[in-house]
Scaffold this motif. Structure first.
Motif, PDB file in Angstrom:
ATOM      1  N   ALA A 223      -5.433  66.532 -29.198  1.00 15.46           N
ATOM      2  CA  ALA A 223      -6.616  67.040 -29.901  1.00 15.46           C
ATOM      3  C   ALA A 223      -6.285  67.586 -31.284  1.00 15.46           C
ATOM      4  CB  ALA A 223      -7.296  68.127 -29.075  1.00 15.46           C
ATOM      5  N   VAL A 224      -5.074  68.116 -31.447  1.00 13.89           N
ATOM      6  CA  VAL A 224      -4.676  68.704 -32.724  1.00 13.89           C
ATOM      7  C   VAL A 224      -3.300  68.143 -33.103  1.00 13.89           C
ATOM      8  CG1 VAL A 224      -4.415  70.842 -34.040  1.00 13.89           C
ATOM      9  CG2 VAL A 224      -5.882  70.826 -32.021  1.00 13.89           C
ATOM     10  N   PRO A 225      -3.273  66.882 -33.522  1.00 17.17           N
ATOM     11  CA  PRO A 225      -1.977  66.295 -33.895  1.00 17.17           C
ATOM     12  C   PRO A 225      -1.424  66.947 -35.158  1.00 17.17           C
ATOM     13  CG  PRO A 225      -3.758  64.785 -34.424  1.00 17.17           C
ATOM     14  CD  PRO A 225      -4.372  65.942 -33.686  1.00 17.17           C
ATOM     15  N   ILE A 226      -0.126  67.013 -35.227  1.00 19.11           N
ATOM     16  CA  ILE A 226       0.505  67.640 -36.395  1.00 19.11           C
ATOM     17  C   ILE A 226       0.294  66.771 -37.628  1.00 19.11           C
ATOM     18  CG2 ILE A 226       2.778  66.588 -35.979  1.00 19.11           C
ATOM     19  CD1 ILE A 226       3.931  69.338 -37.040  1.00 19.11           C
ATOM     20  N   ASP A 227       0.054  67.425 -38.741  1.00 18.90           N
ATOM     21  CA  ASP A 227       0.024  66.772 -40.043  1.00 18.90           C
ATOM     22  C   ASP A 227       1.067  67.491 -40.882  1.00 18.90           C
ATOM     23  OD1 ASP A 227      -0.397  65.721 -42.535  1.00 18.90           O
ATOM     24  OD2 ASP A 227      -2.521  66.256 -42.657  1.00 18.90           O
ATOM     25  N   ALA A 228       2.280  66.972 -40.860  1.00 20.05           N
ATOM     26  CA  ALA A 228       3.382  67.645 -41.546  1.00 20.05           C
ATOM     27  C   ALA A 228       3.208  67.638 -43.054  1.00 20.05           C
ATOM     28  CB  ALA A 228       4.711  67.011 -41.149  1.00 20.05           C
ATOM     29  N   ASP A 229       2.357  66.768 -43.575  1.00 17.46           N
ATOM     30  CA  ASP A 229       2.090  66.757 -45.012  1.00 17.46           C
ATOM     31  C   ASP A 229       1.123  67.858 -45.435  1.00 17.46           C
ATOM     32  OD1 ASP A 229       3.805  64.616 -45.293  1.00 17.46           O
ATOM     33  OD2 ASP A 229       2.213  63.121 -45.370  1.00 17.46           O
ATOM     34  N   ASP A 230       0.419  68.446 -44.481  1.00 19.09           N
ATOM     35  CA  ASP A 230      -0.470  69.571 -44.762  1.00 19.09           C
ATOM     36  C   ASP A 230      -0.408  70.530 -43.580  1.00 19.09           C
ATOM     37  OD1 ASP A 230      -2.354  71.408 -45.562  1.00 19.09           O
ATOM     38  OD2 ASP A 230      -3.949  69.939 -45.909  1.00 19.09           O
ATOM     39  N   LEU A 231       0.690  71.251 -43.483  1.00 13.52           N
ATOM     40  CA  LEU A 231       0.886  72.174 -42.371  1.00 13.52           C
ATOM     41  C   LEU A 231      -0.121  73.320 -42.397  1.00 13.52           C
ATOM     42  CD1 LEU A 231       4.776  72.191 -42.241  1.00 13.52           C
ATOM     43  CD2 LEU A 231       3.215  71.255 -40.514  1.00 13.52           C
ATOM     44  N   GLY A 232      -0.633  73.652 -43.577  1.00 11.21           N
ATOM     45  CA  GLY A 232      -1.660  74.691 -43.656  1.00 11.21           C
ATOM     46  C   GLY A 232      -2.917  74.288 -42.903  1.00 11.21           C
ATOM     47  N   GLU A 233      -3.375  73.074 -43.152  1.00 11.55           N
ATOM     48  CA  GLU A 233      -4.578  72.602 -42.459  1.00 11.55           C
ATOM     49  C   GLU A 233      -4.303  72.400 -40.972  1.00 11.55           C
ATOM     50  OE1 GLU A 233      -8.364  71.785 -41.545  1.00 11.55           O
ATOM     51  OE2 GLU A 233      -7.609  72.707 -43.382  1.00 11.55           O
ATOM     52  N   TYR A 234      -3.104  71.940 -40.629  1.00 13.88           N
ATOM     53  CA  TYR A 234      -2.721  71.823 -39.211  1.00 13.88           C
ATOM     54  C   TYR A 234      -2.824  73.196 -38.539  1.00 13.88           C
ATOM     55  CZ  TYR A 234       0.423  71.417 -35.163  1.00 13.88           C
ATOM     56  OH  TYR A 234       0.973  71.476 -33.911  1.00 13.88           O
ATOM     57  N   ALA A 235      -2.295  74.230 -39.184  1.00 15.98           N
ATOM     58  CA  ALA A 235      -2.396  75.586 -38.634  1.00 15.98           C
ATOM     59  C   ALA A 235      -3.862  76.017 -38.521  1.00 15.98           C
ATOM     60  CB  ALA A 235      -1.619  76.568 -39.507  1.00 15.98           C
ATOM     61  N   GLY A 236      -4.668  75.641 -39.500  1.00 19.01           N
ATOM     62  CA  GLY A 236      -6.097  75.964 -39.441  1.00 19.01           C
ATOM     63  C   GLY A 236      -6.783  75.306 -38.263  1.00 19.01           C
ATOM     64  N   ARG A 237      -6.442  74.041 -37.994  1.00 16.07           N
ATOM     65  CA  ARG A 237      -7.036  73.344 -36.842  1.00 16.07           C
ATOM     66  C   ARG A 237      -6.563  73.942 -35.523  1.00 16.07           C
ATOM     67  NH1 ARG A 237      -5.358  68.307 -36.577  1.00 16.07           N
ATOM     68  NH2 ARG A 237      -3.917  68.405 -38.316  1.00 16.07           N
ATOM     69  N   LEU A 238      -5.295  74.366 -35.469  1.00 18.44           N
ATOM     70  CA  LEU A 238      -4.808  75.061 -34.265  1.00 18.44           C
ATOM     71  C   LEU A 238      -5.544  76.391 -34.081  1.00 18.44           C
ATOM     72  CD1 LEU A 238      -0.949  74.521 -34.450  1.00 18.44           C
ATOM     73  CD2 LEU A 238      -2.493  73.623 -32.696  1.00 18.44           C
ATOM     74  N   CYS A 239      -5.753  77.094 -35.182  1.00 18.75           N
ATOM     75  CA  CYS A 239      -6.500  78.357 -35.149  1.00 18.75           C
ATOM     76  C   CYS A 239      -7.916  78.125 -34.622  1.00 18.75           C
ATOM     77  CB  CYS A 239      -6.522  78.969 -36.547  1.00 18.75           C
ATOM     78  SG  CYS A 239      -7.408  80.524 -36.691  1.00 18.75           S
ATOM     79  N   ASP A 240      -8.566  77.073 -35.137  1.00 14.21           N
ATOM     80  CA  ASP A 240      -9.917  76.725 -34.673  1.00 14.21           C
ATOM     81  C   ASP A 240      -9.931  76.446 -33.178  1.00 14.21           C
ATOM     82  OD1 ASP A 240     -10.771  76.856 -37.327  1.00 14.21           O
ATOM     83  OD2 ASP A 240     -10.702  74.672 -37.613  1.00 14.21           O
ATOM     84  N   ALA A 241      -8.945  75.674 -32.709  1.00 11.48           N
ATOM     85  CA  ALA A 241      -8.876  75.321 -31.294  1.00 11.48           C
ATOM     86  C   ALA A 241      -8.668  76.566 -30.434  1.00 11.48           C
ATOM     87  CB  ALA A 241      -7.759  74.308 -31.048  1.00 11.48           C
ATOM     88  N   GLY A 242      -7.819  77.466 -30.898  1.00  9.34           N
ATOM     89  CA  GLY A 242      -7.587  78.702 -30.150  1.00  9.34           C
ATOM     90  C   GLY A 242      -8.829  79.572 -30.059  1.00  9.34           C
ATOM     91  N   LEU A 243      -9.569  79.640 -31.153  1.00 10.65           N
ATOM     92  CA  LEU A 243     -10.799  80.437 -31.151  1.00 10.65           C
ATOM     93  C   LEU A 243     -11.897  79.777 -30.310  1.00 10.65           C
ATOM     94  CD1 LEU A 243     -10.826  81.559 -34.888  1.00 10.65           C
ATOM     95  CD2 LEU A 243     -10.273  82.954 -32.878  1.00 10.65           C
ATOM     96  N   ALA A 244     -11.923  78.448 -30.299  1.00 12.58           N
ATOM     97  CA  ALA A 244     -12.926  77.728 -29.510  1.00 12.58           C
ATOM     98  C   ALA A 244     -12.610  77.753 -28.014  1.00 12.58           C
ATOM     99  CB  ALA A 244     -13.031  76.281 -29.990  1.00 12.58           C
ATOM    100  N   HIS A 245     -11.329  77.895 -27.681  1.00 13.19           N
ATOM    101  CA  HIS A 245     -10.907  77.850 -26.278  1.00 13.19           C
ATOM    102  C   HIS A 245      -9.965  79.012 -25.966  1.00 13.19           C
ATOM    103  CE1 HIS A 245     -12.662  73.853 -26.175  1.00 13.19           C
ATOM    104  NE2 HIS A 245     -11.967  73.562 -27.255  1.00 13.19           N
ATOM    105  N   PRO A 246     -10.461  80.236 -26.024  1.00  9.22           N
ATOM    106  CA  PRO A 246      -9.571  81.391 -25.821  1.00  9.22           C
ATOM    107  C   PRO A 246      -8.935  81.427 -24.426  1.00  9.22           C
ATOM    108  CG  PRO A 246     -11.866  82.081 -25.854  1.00  9.22           C
ATOM    109  CD  PRO A 246     -11.838  80.643 -26.269  1.00  9.22           C
ATOM    110  N   HIS A 247      -9.559  80.801 -23.462  1.00  5.11           N
ATOM    111  CA  HIS A 247      -8.998  80.774 -22.109  1.00  5.11           C
ATOM    112  C   HIS A 247      -7.668  80.031 -22.066  1.00  5.11           C
ATOM    113  CE1 HIS A 247     -11.487  77.226 -22.657  1.00  5.11           C
ATOM    114  NE2 HIS A 247     -10.776  76.629 -21.723  1.00  5.11           N
ATOM    115  N   VAL A 248      -7.465  79.087 -22.975  1.00  2.44           N
ATOM    116  CA  VAL A 248      -6.204  78.338 -23.003  1.00  2.44           C
ATOM    117  C   VAL A 248      -5.053  79.267 -23.373  1.00  2.44           C
ATOM    118  CG1 VAL A 248      -4.916  76.515 -24.189  1.00  2.44           C
ATOM    119  CG2 VAL A 248      -7.272  76.103 -23.431  1.00  2.44           C
ATOM    120  N   LEU A 249      -5.221  80.082 -24.405  1.00  3.19           N
ATOM    121  CA  LEU A 249      -4.154  80.997 -24.782  1.00  3.19           C
ATOM    122  C   LEU A 249      -3.977  82.122 -23.767  1.00  3.19           C
ATOM    123  CD1 LEU A 249      -4.427  81.050 -28.656  1.00  3.19           C
ATOM    124  CD2 LEU A 249      -2.664  80.021 -27.245  1.00  3.19           C
TER     125      LEU A 249
END
Length: 190
Positions: A70-96
């Protein structure tokens, strides 16, 4: 939802188990409660998994698989990758919450799962390739970069209110993206 399809039942069981384990951990989870949540009999749980611990491990592996896809790494834009991981964590707090329980209940063994090891190795390799192309700083080893990215991406999860008050909710994702971009930018830091 009643169905005779075993794969659908397994999926429903894993979804229910994620919620149950996120709320209670493996020690506090009850098979009858998660079976009811999944709409299956408690006995059927044991036809899929030998015991509650096996189900707990299966949920962990599923989370790793789903996150990687769902959140594949984009090593060319690690900032946006971190943002998408942040979004996923906020959308699915039960996972963390589940991952926190997993780490508490499994201790050092939590980091030794084959699914986690493979996913981390792939991400470290992608960062190393980006470093070799000059897209990501080479001042920090790729494994350390990944550890920092993952920590920053999840920094708003499972935190006390006083910590959350430090940054307005609407600014949190941007703070993560900006911090990771600055951290990983190629070139001289001065």
């Amino acid at each position: 939802m009643r169905t005779r399809d075993p794969e659908t039942k397994r999926r429903l069981l894993l979804e229910a188990a994620l919620e149950e384990f996120a709320a209670y951990g493996v020690a506090g989870a009850r098979v009858d409660r998660l079976a009811k949540r999944a709409g299956i009999s408690a006995g059927l749980v044991y036809s899929f998994y030998e015991n509650k611990d096996g189900l707990f491990e299966a949920v962990f592996d599923l989370i790793v698989e789903q996150t990687v896809s769902a959140v594949p790494i984009d090593a060319d834009d690690l900032g946006e990758y971190a943002g998408r991981l942040c979004d996923a964590g906020l959308a699915h707090p039960h996972v963390l919450r589940f991952v926190a329980w997993y780490q508490l209940e499994r201790g050092d063994a939590a980091a030794r799962r084959a699914s986690t090891t493979a996913a981390m190795a792939d991400k470290v390799a992608a960062i190393a390739q980006a470093q070799s192309r000059g897209v990501v700083t080479d001042r920090i080893p790729p494994g350390e970069i990944l550890a920092l990215v993952l920590t920053l991406a999840n920094m708003w999860q499972l935190r006390e209110p006083e910590f959350l008050d430090l940054v307005e909710p609407g600014r949190r994702r941007a703070a993560v993206v900006e911090a990771v971009r600055r951290l990983t930018a190629p070139g001289d830091p001065t």
